[in-house]
Write an enzyme that holds these catalytic residues in place. Structure first.
Site, PDB file in Angstrom:
ATOM      1  CB  CYS A 132      -0.901  -0.012   1.231  1.00  0.00           C
ATOM      2  SG  CYS A 132      -1.783   1.529   1.525  1.00  0.00           S
ATOM      3  CE1 TYR A 138      -5.112   2.022  -5.131  1.00  0.00           C
ATOM      4  CE2 TYR A 138      -3.617   3.904  -5.182  1.00  0.00           C
ATOM      5  CZ  TYR A 138      -3.906   2.616  -4.777  1.00  0.00           C
ATOM      6  OH  TYR A 138      -2.986   1.914  -4.041  1.00  0.00           O
TER       7      TYR A 138
END
Length: 325
Positions: free
Chosen positions: A55, A191
């Site tokens: 992440c 994203y």
């Protein structure tokens, strides 16, 4: 690079009517202070970080912890790179992942329910946990890195690390301005490209992404780092996206107009930061590549993990000639 699944794959990500990816805000926004005036006093071995090595948001906190010499002050657990329907899972069977050594949870979601049984938000990482009060201090990475930067200085491993300031007063306005558009168009922009549910949503994300990357390339033509001669939090926040870009975002998130390798200044800058003492130790390509490609079945239904690319982050970059740290 094969991947073995233990849980069902993650479900679709949140989106609006036009298929746009919408990131929900973080729910826990408490603050640790050196003097304890916030109710959370900076103390050694009181706080614990839960992170994913895949992440980019959690990666920020690992970098700041490393640069400030706080490894002996704030403990860490690392989740499995695979995210299933139950979210991030703890496992010591995966290289560089761990069990939950503080709360003995199986999933990150259990921490959130432990604090609030009616919690309905995202079960995200990083999580900054208070072992004394048994609660979540923060799950907002941008605020966690500022706490680590300034509130634990008396506990830094060396005097040099205590003096490091990645959000100095004289640069705060510039850093905030950089963070604003870099977050929107690059950090979150990748994203918005990858999880776009329509051509319109994708086109509306990918064009600003590459416009912003062009803007970064131009800045780095005359500056070693984003604000000049020293690394700041703006560089740390950008780095965690750039180091993943050619690995996964180019192919997996359809950000394939150009690679970071195709930007001479940015590619040198990426290697420059990677080679900064301690930072390379926080980068785990296996976790990064396996997480995105095996977990996101709405994008990659068969969970096949690609073999490449070959990236040499340790090659000479020459940017030290520009001066600075």
């Amino acid at each position: 690079m094969s991947s073995t699944r233990k849980d069902p794959p993650m479900t679709a990500v949140p989106s609006q009517g036009k298929g746009e990816f919408i990131r929900k805000p973080s729910a826990f926004r408490n603050w640790i202070t050196a003097d304890g005036s916030s109710g959370f006093k900076a103390e050694p071995n009181r706080y614990h970080l839960y992170v994913s090595l895949a992440c980019p948001w959690a990666h920020r906190t690992l970098i700041m912890r490393k640069l400030k010499g706080l490894e002996h002050v704030i403990t860490v657990d690392v989740v499995d790179h695979f995210m299933g329907q139950n979210g991030w899972r703890f496992s010591d069977e995966v290289p560089n992942a761990t069990k939950d050594t503080v709360n003995n949870c199986q999933y990150i979601r259990e921490l959130y329910f432990q604090v609030n049984p009616k919690y309905e938000g995202r079960f995200s990482v990083p999580v900054l946990w208070d072992k004394q009060l048994k609660t979540i201090v923060s799950n907002e990475s941008s605020e966690i890195i500022r706490m680590l930067n300034s509130e634990f200085n008396q506990f830094c491993a060396t005097e040099e690390q205590r003096k490091l300031d990645f959000y100095p007063n004289q640069l705060q306005a510039e850093i905030d301005e950089l963070n604003s558009w870099i977050y929107t168009d690059i950090n979150n922009g990748v994203y918005r490209c990858g999880f776009a549910g329509s051509q319109e949503a994708y086109d509306g994300a990918v064009r600003p992404l590459f416009k912003a990357l062009d803007r970064v390339e131009d800045i780095l033509s005359s500056r070693r780092y984003l604000t000049g001669a020293q690394i700041t939090e703006a560089d740390i926040r950008l780095f965690t996206t750039l180091v993943r870009f050619d690995m996964v975002y180019v192919g997996h998130f359809k950000c394939n107009k150009k690679r970071i390798m195709d930007y001479p200044n940015m590619w040198g800058y990426l290697r420059d930061i990677y080679q900064t003492d301690g930072i390379s130790e926080t980068v785990d390509p296996e976790h990064i590549m396996k997480h995105y490609q095996a977990s996101h079945v709405s994008i990659n239904p068969h969970g096949i993990v690609a073999i490449g690319p070959d990236l040499d982050f340790n090659s000479s970059h020459g940017r030290e000639k520009m001066g600075g740290s």
